[in-house]
Write an enzyme that holds these catalytic residues in place. Structure first.
Site, PDB file in Angstrom:
ATOM      1  N   LYS A  37       0.856  -1.197   0.000  1.00 13.86           N
ATOM      2  CA  LYS A  37       0.000   0.000   0.000  1.00 13.86           C
ATOM      3  C   LYS A  37       0.883   1.236   0.000  1.00 13.86           C
ATOM      4  CE  LYS A  37      -2.409   1.690   3.702  1.00 13.86           C
ATOM      5  NZ  LYS A  37      -2.373   3.162   3.804  1.00 13.86           N
ATOM      6  N   ASP A  64      -3.349   4.400  -1.882  1.00 15.73           N
ATOM      7  CA  ASP A  64      -4.281   4.900  -0.853  1.00 15.73           C
ATOM      8  C   ASP A  64      -4.236   6.420  -0.832  1.00 15.73           C
ATOM      9  OD1 ASP A  64      -5.984   5.061   1.292  1.00 15.73           O
ATOM     10  OD2 ASP A  64      -4.488   4.470   2.789  1.00 15.73           O
ATOM     11  N   LYS A  66      -7.130   8.311  -1.184  1.00 16.20           N
ATOM     12  CA  LYS A  66      -8.417   8.790  -0.647  1.00 16.20           C
ATOM     13  C   LYS A  66      -8.931  10.007  -1.415  1.00 16.20           C
ATOM     14  CE  LYS A  66      -7.621   7.057   4.069  1.00 16.20           C
ATOM     15  NZ  LYS A  66      -6.206   6.626   4.046  1.00 16.20           N
ATOM     16  N   ASP A  69     -13.003  15.087  -4.638  1.00 19.82           N
ATOM     17  CA  ASP A  69     -12.914  16.374  -5.344  1.00 19.82           C
ATOM     18  C   ASP A  69     -14.114  16.447  -6.287  1.00 19.82           C
ATOM     19  OD1 ASP A  69     -11.863  18.775  -6.564  1.00 19.82           O
ATOM     20  OD2 ASP A  69      -9.861  18.108  -5.963  1.00 19.82           O
ATOM     21  N   THR A 119     -11.197   5.738  10.303  1.00 20.08           N
ATOM     22  CA  THR A 119     -11.273   4.941  11.535  1.00 20.08           C
ATOM     23  C   THR A 119     -10.905   5.730  12.787  1.00 20.08           C
ATOM     24  OG1 THR A 119      -9.055   4.133  11.077  1.00 20.08           O
ATOM     25  CG2 THR A 119     -10.881   2.716  10.419  1.00 20.08           C
ATOM     26  N   ARG A 210       3.264  -0.702  10.758  1.00 21.00           N
ATOM     27  CA  ARG A 210       4.313  -0.670  11.778  1.00 21.00           C
ATOM     28  C   ARG A 210       4.675  -2.015  12.394  1.00 21.00           C
ATOM     29  NH1 ARG A 210       1.600   4.294  14.735  1.00 21.00           N
ATOM     30  NH2 ARG A 210      -0.166   3.234  13.785  1.00 21.00           N
TER      31      ARG A 210
END
Ligand code: C5P
Length: 238
Positions: A37, A64, A66, A69, A119, A210
């Site tokens: 990603k 990714d 997002k 517009d 989230t 991570r």
């Protein structure tokens, strides 16, 4: 039902600030990781080149960015992404933006994932935006919208798949970030889910950053996560 290969369902978040670090992480993990990603940080640093480089290493790519517009912009930008050989692209779950993205990807193989509710948003954040609904209700409604306009999936936390399946059945892929392997620390996540919990709840793909990037041995971390995922997929099939 075809048996799921868990390694195909693990997406590494390449959350690093440069092409060099992204290359180093991909090289270190080799064949262990098949899907990456690329988010705002790396794309801002490296641009479309990083997508080409990941593709050249044989990786599937989830971009990714997002998108949100006006239709013209979303349509044209999505068409460019479709030409880059990207497999997943995120678009905010706004009817006009989603429709424009569906038009922009045309007949390409690009799959569109709707971001229902970020989230890190809670009911207070929604109220501040003038939305008087629970996060769960809004996620289910926006998932239904995504299915209606022809998206392929949604990004959802590990707590949401049941509500989404209730709303749209199996019509959408569910891609889940915010994963912490069983027995590991939780970093800054308020409500992390384990691979087992997410897959049991209905997630199809997991995004992990991570816990792999910062592990003492990232390859060990990948193998432990894949093993946990495989056991959960196997249990779901029975
Ligand atoms: O927390 P971790 O490093 O595994 O996050 C991996 C990716 O998942 C990040 O790129 C982030 O964009 C996304 N994420 C998210 N929502 C969360 C946590 C992480 O979308 N609650």
């Amino acid at each position: 039902m075809e048996k799921v290969n868990a390694r195909d369902r693990l997406i590494l978040a390449l959350d690093v600030p440069s092409v060099e670090e992204a290359q180093r992480l991909m090289d270190r993990l080799g064949e262990g990781i098949r899907f990456v990603k690329i988010g705002l940080e790396l794309y801002t640093a490296a641009g479309p080149d990083i997508v080409r480089q990941a593709r050249a290493k044989g990786k599937r790519v989830f971009l990714d960015l997002k998108f949100l517009d006006i239709e013209e912009t979303v349509r044209r930008a999505t068409a460019l992404v479709a030409d880059m050989g990207v497999e997943f692209l995120t678009v905010h779950a706004n009817r006009k933006a989603l429709r424009a993205a569906v038009q922009g990807r045309g007949g390409s193989g690009l799959k569109l994932l709707a971001v229902t509710v970020l989230t890190n948003f809670d009911a207070n954040d929604l109220r501040e935006m003038g939305i008087q609904r629970s996060v769960g209700d809004l996620v289910a409604a926006r998932a239904a919208l995504a299915a209606e306009v022809g998206c392929d999936g949604v990004v959802a936390s590990g707590e949401e798949p049941a509500a989404i399946r209730g709303s749209v059945g199996d019509r959408l892929l569910i891609v889940t970030p915010g994963i912490r392997p069983s027995g590991k620390g939780v970093d800054d996540h308020a409500r992390p889910t384990t691979p087992t919990q997410s897959i049991k709840a209905g997630s199809d793909y997991l995004v992990v950053g991570r816990p792999i990037r910062d592990a003492a041995d990232p390859n060990d971390a990948v193998e432990a996560i894949v093993a946990e995922m495989q056991a959960a997929f196997n249990a779901r099939e029975h």
